[in-house]
Structures are given as structure tokens and as C-alpha cells.
Motif scaffolding. Structure first.
Motif, mmCIF file in Angstrom:
data_model
loop_
_atom_site.group_PDB
_atom_site.id
_atom_site.type_symbol
_atom_site.label_atom_id
_atom_site.label_comp_id
_atom_site.label_asym_id
_atom_site.label_seq_id
_atom_site.Cartn_x
_atom_site.Cartn_y
_atom_site.Cartn_z
ATOM 1 N N THR A 196 32.762 102.571 89.129
ATOM 2 C CA THR A 196 33.160 101.379 89.881
ATOM 3 C C THR A 196 33.480 100.217 88.948
ATOM 4 O O THR A 196 34.532 99.576 89.074
ATOM 5 C CB THR A 196 32.026 100.982 90.861
ATOM 6 O OG1 THR A 196 31.749 102.109 91.693
ATOM 7 C CG2 THR A 196 32.416 99.790 91.712
ATOM 8 N N VAL A 197 32.594 99.958 88.002
ATOM 9 C CA VAL A 197 32.833 98.848 87.067
ATOM 10 C C VAL A 197 34.109 99.127 86.276
ATOM 11 O O VAL A 197 34.959 98.247 86.099
ATOM 12 C CB VAL A 197 31.604 98.642 86.142
ATOM 13 C CG1 VAL A 197 31.925 97.652 85.034
ATOM 14 C CG2 VAL A 197 30.405 98.156 86.959
ATOM 15 N N PRO B 143 24.921 87.730 77.103
ATOM 16 C CA PRO B 143 24.770 88.695 78.204
ATOM 17 C C PRO B 143 25.157 88.078 79.551
ATOM 18 O O PRO B 143 24.882 86.906 79.819
ATOM 19 C CB PRO B 143 23.287 89.050 78.192
ATOM 20 C CG PRO B 143 22.687 88.358 77.034
ATOM 21 C CD PRO B 143 23.692 87.498 76.372
ATOM 22 N N TYR B 144 25.800 88.898 80.397
ATOM 23 C CA TYR B 144 26.247 88.392 81.711
ATOM 24 C C TYR B 144 25.074 87.971 82.597
ATOM 25 O O TYR B 144 25.251 87.153 83.493
ATOM 26 C CB TYR B 144 27.083 89.463 82.418
ATOM 27 C CG TYR B 144 28.464 89.623 81.814
ATOM 28 C CD1 TYR B 144 29.488 88.727 82.110
ATOM 29 C CD2 TYR B 144 28.746 90.676 80.939
ATOM 30 C CE1 TYR B 144 30.746 88.870 81.545
ATOM 31 C CE2 TYR B 144 29.999 90.824 80.368
ATOM 32 C CZ TYR B 144 31.000 89.925 80.683
ATOM 33 O OH TYR B 144 32.241 90.067 80.129
ATOM 34 N N SER B 145 23.884 88.516 82.338
ATOM 35 C CA SER B 145 22.742 88.166 83.183
ATOM 36 C C SER B 145 22.417 86.668 83.090
ATOM 37 O O SER B 145 21.712 86.132 83.940
ATOM 38 C CB SER B 145 21.520 89.012 82.814
ATOM 39 O OG SER B 145 21.241 88.844 81.447
ATOM 40 N N ARG B 146 22.960 85.996 82.068
ATOM 41 C CA ARG B 146 22.738 84.536 81.979
ATOM 42 C C ARG B 146 23.335 83.812 83.192
ATOM 43 O O ARG B 146 22.965 82.677 83.493
ATOM 44 C CB ARG B 146 23.358 83.978 80.683
ATOM 45 C CG ARG B 146 24.883 83.872 80.753
ATOM 46 C CD ARG B 146 25.558 83.444 79.458
ATOM 47 N NE ARG B 146 26.977 83.165 79.655
ATOM 48 C CZ ARG B 146 27.929 84.097 79.746
ATOM 49 N NH1 ARG B 146 27.605 85.387 79.645
ATOM 50 N NH2 ARG B 146 29.175 83.750 79.946
ATOM 51 N N LEU C 3 28.778 95.721 82.170
ATOM 52 C CA LEU C 3 29.813 94.807 81.657
ATOM 53 C C LEU C 3 29.522 94.413 80.211
ATOM 54 O O LEU C 3 30.448 94.296 79.398
ATOM 55 C CB LEU C 3 29.910 93.563 82.549
ATOM 56 C CG LEU C 3 30.576 93.799 83.906
ATOM 57 C CD1 LEU C 3 30.451 92.551 84.788
ATOM 58 C CD2 LEU C 3 32.047 94.183 83.756
ATOM 59 N N ASP C 4 28.231 94.234 79.877
ATOM 60 C CA ASP C 4 27.880 93.923 78.480
ATOM 61 C C ASP C 4 28.379 95.036 77.550
ATOM 62 O O ASP C 4 28.836 94.780 76.441
ATOM 63 C CB ASP C 4 26.361 93.789 78.317
ATOM 64 C CG ASP C 4 25.822 92.502 78.925
ATOM 65 O OD1 ASP C 4 26.601 91.543 79.103
ATOM 66 O OD2 ASP C 4 24.616 92.469 79.254
ATOM 67 N N GLU C 5 28.283 96.279 78.057
ATOM 68 C CA GLU C 5 28.722 97.418 77.236
ATOM 69 C C GLU C 5 30.258 97.538 77.191
ATOM 70 O O GLU C 5 30.841 97.732 76.131
ATOM 71 C CB GLU C 5 28.119 98.703 77.841
ATOM 72 C CG GLU C 5 28.578 99.973 77.156
ATOM 73 C CD GLU C 5 28.273 101.222 78.001
ATOM 74 O OE1 GLU C 5 27.261 101.235 78.746
ATOM 75 O OE2 GLU C 5 29.085 102.174 77.930
ATOM 76 N N LEU C 6 30.897 97.389 78.366
ATOM 77 C CA LEU C 6 32.330 97.716 78.464
ATOM 78 C C LEU C 6 33.246 96.522 78.186
ATOM 79 O O LEU C 6 34.384 96.691 77.774
ATOM 80 C CB LEU C 6 32.638 98.277 79.864
ATOM 81 C CG LEU C 6 31.904 99.565 80.236
ATOM 82 C CD1 LEU C 6 32.043 99.860 81.722
ATOM 83 C CD2 LEU C 6 32.428 100.744 79.413
ATOM 84 N N ARG C 7 32.781 95.314 78.453
ATOM 85 C CA ARG C 7 33.605 94.108 78.240
ATOM 86 C C ARG C 7 32.689 92.955 77.826
ATOM 87 O O ARG C 7 32.480 92.014 78.573
ATOM 88 C CB ARG C 7 34.335 93.774 79.557
ATOM 89 C CG ARG C 7 35.301 92.600 79.545
ATOM 90 C CD ARG C 7 36.584 92.839 78.800
ATOM 91 N NE ARG C 7 37.369 93.975 79.245
ATOM 92 C CZ ARG C 7 38.263 93.945 80.258
ATOM 93 N NH1 ARG C 7 38.468 92.859 80.942
ATOM 94 N NH2 ARG C 7 38.960 95.033 80.559
ATOM 95 N N PRO C 8 32.086 93.069 76.610
ATOM 96 C CA PRO C 8 31.101 92.062 76.201
ATOM 97 C C PRO C 8 31.688 90.653 76.206
ATOM 98 O O PRO C 8 32.867 90.472 75.929
ATOM 99 C CB PRO C 8 30.702 92.488 74.790
ATOM 100 C CG PRO C 8 31.561 93.631 74.410
ATOM 101 C CD PRO C 8 32.334 94.090 75.595
ATOM 102 N N SER C 9 30.842 89.687 76.548
ATOM 103 C CA SER C 9 31.284 88.291 76.597
ATOM 104 C C SER C 9 30.819 87.569 75.336
ATOM 105 O O SER C 9 29.680 87.750 74.901
ATOM 106 C CB SER C 9 30.681 87.625 77.841
ATOM 107 O OG SER C 9 30.651 86.236 77.670
ATOM 108 N N ALA D 272 31.260 87.709 87.357
ATOM 109 C CA ALA D 272 30.814 87.809 85.955
ATOM 110 C C ALA D 272 32.017 87.723 85.015
ATOM 111 O O ALA D 272 32.002 86.970 84.032
ATOM 112 C CB ALA D 272 30.061 89.119 85.744
ATOM 113 N N LEU D 273 33.087 88.448 85.342
ATOM 114 C CA LEU D 273 34.257 88.448 84.463
ATOM 115 C C LEU D 273 34.901 87.064 84.390
ATOM 116 O O LEU D 273 35.518 86.711 83.388
ATOM 117 C CB LEU D 273 35.278 89.492 84.941
ATOM 118 C CG LEU D 273 34.832 90.951 84.750
ATOM 119 C CD1 LEU D 273 35.814 91.919 85.398
ATOM 120 C CD2 LEU D 273 34.661 91.267 83.252
ATOM 121 N N ALA D 274 34.740 86.291 85.481
ATOM 122 C CA ALA D 274 35.315 84.934 85.502
ATOM 123 C C ALA D 274 34.329 83.903 84.955
ATOM 124 O O ALA D 274 34.621 82.704 84.956
ATOM 125 C CB ALA D 274 35.719 84.576 86.936
ATOM 126 N N GLY D 275 33.147 84.349 84.503
ATOM 127 C CA GLY D 275 32.150 83.413 83.965
ATOM 128 C C GLY D 275 31.523 82.544 85.036
ATOM 129 O O GLY D 275 30.995 81.461 84.746
#
Ligand code: NAD
Ligand code: TYD
Length: 356
Positions: free
Chosen positions: A326-327, A282-285, A272-278, A210-213
Motif C-alpha cells: 500500500t505504501v 523520522p515521520y513519527s515527529r 516511509l522512513d525506509e522507502l522515502r526518508p525525510s 506525512a509525505l506533505a510534512g
């Protein structure tokens, strides 16, 4: 007194060594850590112990009898805690040989070396000695949606090369107790998660992808159920069984946290949306449904009443607190993640995901 830990540079083993050497009751007892440093072993996990005389690291294979004999003679441990294993189901499907070699033959060699050491102890040391075998709930096979959770008397029905090799090792440990009297205890734990988890497994893979897209690959329909336990709770469970478990008994360890894989991935995305928004949304995409794992077990669930009632063990973390920690750990340890994503790691991603 000293304990010998095998596989103490891997995910759970390194958490256990760090936990052992910081816990009030065990921190003064040194650890000899034998690990072959396969792709899954990482000395960076143990960097905080550098120069610490309580920790001796030995690079070596549990299948090396000469090395085992020398280590046992030199350090005279009063217990062995056996984590070393090949541990990833998908790798066992692509290449089962290494699983037979380490999990079955390696455990056999270790048991024989330990039996030799233990037989020569005096009666008091013999009675106090422990061989703690760390195993998995996957040996019990797959549960129907409404079936009761695994108890320690559930039949063994392993379905993957990984779980079959772990089941074989559990049987060896049991036999060495019944035949030779070796003082063993076995724990069968559910899926762990937490710091230092290699990003080939579901939770860390989803975080780093997720962090790497990159796509978040969910196998099949994502409705498979696993029972998740924060790794430090597994460590406290092992400490409890090592200290007070009855000889020859097995104890299931789990936190009553059944979740579908889809729920897990959505929870990771939401954190991740909360802590490191993209900026892309949303990362679920990034969720992608891919071809299922062959022989994929549908559901695991642990009934942990035996360890709870006999030994008073309880997990300290809920799933909500553990997954948040963990996240956060992965967000704060980008260097660790970058270091484990070596050429070998990229080769594995190609092998496992390119054809799905
Ligand atoms: P891991 O793959 O992260 O670590 C395994 C470690 O064993 C690595 O450090 C590796 O270098 C070492 N190793 C492998 N082969 C070896 C050999 N021949 N000799 C010496 N060392 C060797 O695994 P993990 O997730 O930390 O699992 C540890 C143990 O716990 C395993 O026995 C596994 O079956 C069991 N377990 C894991 C889980 C889980 O969710 N990860 C759950 C229940 C039980
Ligand atoms: P994993 O972390 O490999 O543990 P295990 O197979 O030992 O339970 O997988 C956990 C669950 O997640 C399992 O049902 C398989 C699934 N999974 C995916 O859907 N996608 C993935 O990329 C991975 C690695 C696992």
C-alpha cells in the motif's frame, strides 16, 4: 452472462471490478458499473479498462428507479454486487442525511428494482440469480478489549450514523429475502486498505500527510482497535461468497489483524522512513493527538471462521505484506493522489480537522 456492480468507481468497488476482470475464473464475464461519481468515485481508478468491451460504465444514482429498470432490462445481469454507499464515519457525523438517502433509501430502491427484474425471470435464471450486499463489521458496534471477535450472530449495535445506515440496509436485504424470496447473500467486512483508498480514511491520510510534512492527527488516545484486511482479499472473499455462499446467509470477512490506530500510524511512518526518508527526521515527529471522534467505537474484530470453513477462503496478504504494498502504491501514484486532492477535499479537511 453479466454482473451489475454498484459503486464500482469507489475504493473497494473499483478494486473489485479490476480484480473480477483479471481473475482467471471471472475475467470473461462483463461488468456493468453503476456509480454516481460522488466525491469518493473516481474514473481514474478504472483507467486501465478504457476501451475494454467487458466494462460498461454508467454514471447514475442507485436511487433512480427508472435508470435501474432500464439497466436491468438492457443488460439482464445474473447478479448484482452492491457496494454503492456513503462510507466515511466522520462525514456521517457532520452530515448524516446523505447516508440515509443512499445507504437506506438507495438500497431500498435498488432492492425493489432488482425484485421486479428477478420476478420476471424463468425458474432456472431465478434460482441462479444473486443479490450480493456488501456491508461492514461496524454494524455490530464496539467490543470490550477482551470480548470475543464478532461472529455472524452477534447482535446489531450500530453507534454512528454511518453504521446505523448500513445496519438498516442489511435489515432491508434480509427482509427482501425472507418476504419475497430474493436470493441474497451479505458480507460484513472489517476495515480495508490498499490502492485507490480515498485519503480521508486513516491509512491513506497518514501516508499523504506525512509525505506533505503535515500533522498526522490521531483521534483521542490512539488505542482504538480495528481489524485490517488488504482490499484484494476482500474482493476474493466477495467472489467466494457470490459463487458458493448459502442464500440468505451473512458471512464475516476479516484477516485476523487487530491493530491499534497508533500501531498503524507508527507502521506507516516506519515504512516511509525506509522507502522515502525525510531530511527533517523520522515521520513519527509529525504525530499529533487531536480531539476524539464523538461516539468513537473502541474495538472491532472479525471472527472469519464461517467463510474459512464453509468456502475455504483465506486472505493472501499478511498485514506486513499488504501495508508495504500500500505504501509503495501511494509512492508510485503521486498523480492519483494529486488529482483527488481537489477543492472539495480541502474543504473536508477544514471541516473535520480545523476544530479538533
Ligand atoms: P467509497 O466511499 O470509496 O466508494 C463508494 C462509491 O459509491 C463511490 O464511487 C461513490 O461515487 C458511489 N456512490 C455513492 N453514492 C451513490 C449513489 N447514490 N448511487 C450510486 N453510486 C453511489 O466506499 P468503499 O470504501 O469503497 O466502500 C464500498 C462498500 O463497502 C460500502 O458499502 C461500504 O459500506 C462497504 N465497506 C467498506 C469498508 C472499508 O473499509 N472501506 C469495509 C467494509 C465494508
Ligand atoms: P477510518 O479510516 O475513518 O475508518 P472507520 O472509522 O470506518 O474505522 O478510521 C479508522 C480509525 O482511525 C478510527 O478508529 C478513527 C481513526 N482515525 C484517526 O485517529 N485519525 C484520522 O484522521 C482518521 C481519519 C481516523
Amino acid at each position: 452472462m453479466t454482473i451489475l456492480v454498484t459503486g464500482g468507481a469507489g475504493f473497494i468497488g473499483s478494486n473489485f471490478v479490476l480484480d473480477w476482470l483479471s481473475h482467471a475464473v471471472t475475467r470473461d464475464e462483463p461488468v456493468v458499473n453503476l456509480d454516481a461519481l460522488t466525491y469518493a468515485g473516481n474514473l481514474q481508478n478504472l483507467a486501465s479498462l478504457q476501451g475494454d468491451a467487458r466494462h460498461t460504465f454508467v454514471k447514475g444514482d442507485i436511487g433512480d428507479r427508472q435508470l435501474l429498470d432500464a439497466l436491468l432490462a438492457q443488460h439482464r445481469p445474473r447478479a448484482v454486487v452492491h457496494f454503492a454507499a456513503e462510507s466515511h464515519v466522520d462525514r456521517s457525523i457532520h452530515g448524516p442525511g446523505a447516508f440515509m438517502k443512499t445507504n437506506v433509501e438507495g438500497t431500498f430502491t435498488l432492492l425493489e428494482a432488482v425484485r421486479g427484474h428477478w420476478s420476471a425471470l424463468d425458474d432456472v435464471a431465478k434460482a441462479a440469480f444473486r443479490f450480493h450486499h456488501v456491508s461492514t463489521d461496524e454494524v455490530y458496534g464496539s467490543l470490550a478489549p477482551d470480548a470475543p471477535a464478532f461472529t455472524e450472530t452477534h447482535t446489531y449495535e450500530p453507534n454512528s450514523p454511518y453504521s446505523a445506515s448500513k445496519a438498516a440496509s442489511d435489515h432491508l436485504v434480509r427482509a427482501w429475502h425472507h418476504t419475497y424470496g430474493l436470493p441474497v447473500v451479505t458480507t460484513n467486512c472489517s476495515n480495508n486498505y490498499g490502492p485507490y483508498h480515498f485519503p480521508e480514511k486513516l491509512i491513506p491520510l497518514m501516508i499523504v500527510n506525512a509525505l506533505a510534512g503535515k500533522p498526522l492527527p490521531i483521534y483521542g488516545d490512539g488505542q482504538q482497535v480495528r481489524d485490517w484486511l488488504y482490499v484484494s482479499d476482500h474482493c476474493s472473499g466477495i467472489r467466494a461468497v457470490l459463487a458458493g455462499g448459502r442464500l440468505g446467509e451473512t458471512y464475516n470477512i476479516g484477516g485476523w489483524n487487530e491493530k491499534t490506530n497508533k500501531e498503524i500510524v507508527l507502521t506507516v511512518c516506519a515504512l516511509l522512513d525506509e522507502l522515502r526518508p525525510s531530511a527533517q527526521g523520522p515521520y513519527s515527529r509529525l504525530i499529533t493527538y487531536v480531539t476524539d471522534r464523538p461516539g468513537h467505537d473502541r474495538r472491532y474484530a472479525i471472527d472469519a471462521r464461517k467463510i474459512e470453513s464453509e468456502l475455504g477462503w483465506r486472505p493472501a496478504e499478511t498485514f506486513e505484506t499488504g501495508i508495504r504494498k500500500t505504501v509503495q502504491w501511494y509512492l508510485s501514484n503521486a498523480d492519483w493522489v494529486a488529482n483527488v486532492q481537489s477543492g472539495g477535499y480541502r474543504d473536508w479537511l477544514n471541516t473535520n480537522y480545523k476544530t479538533r
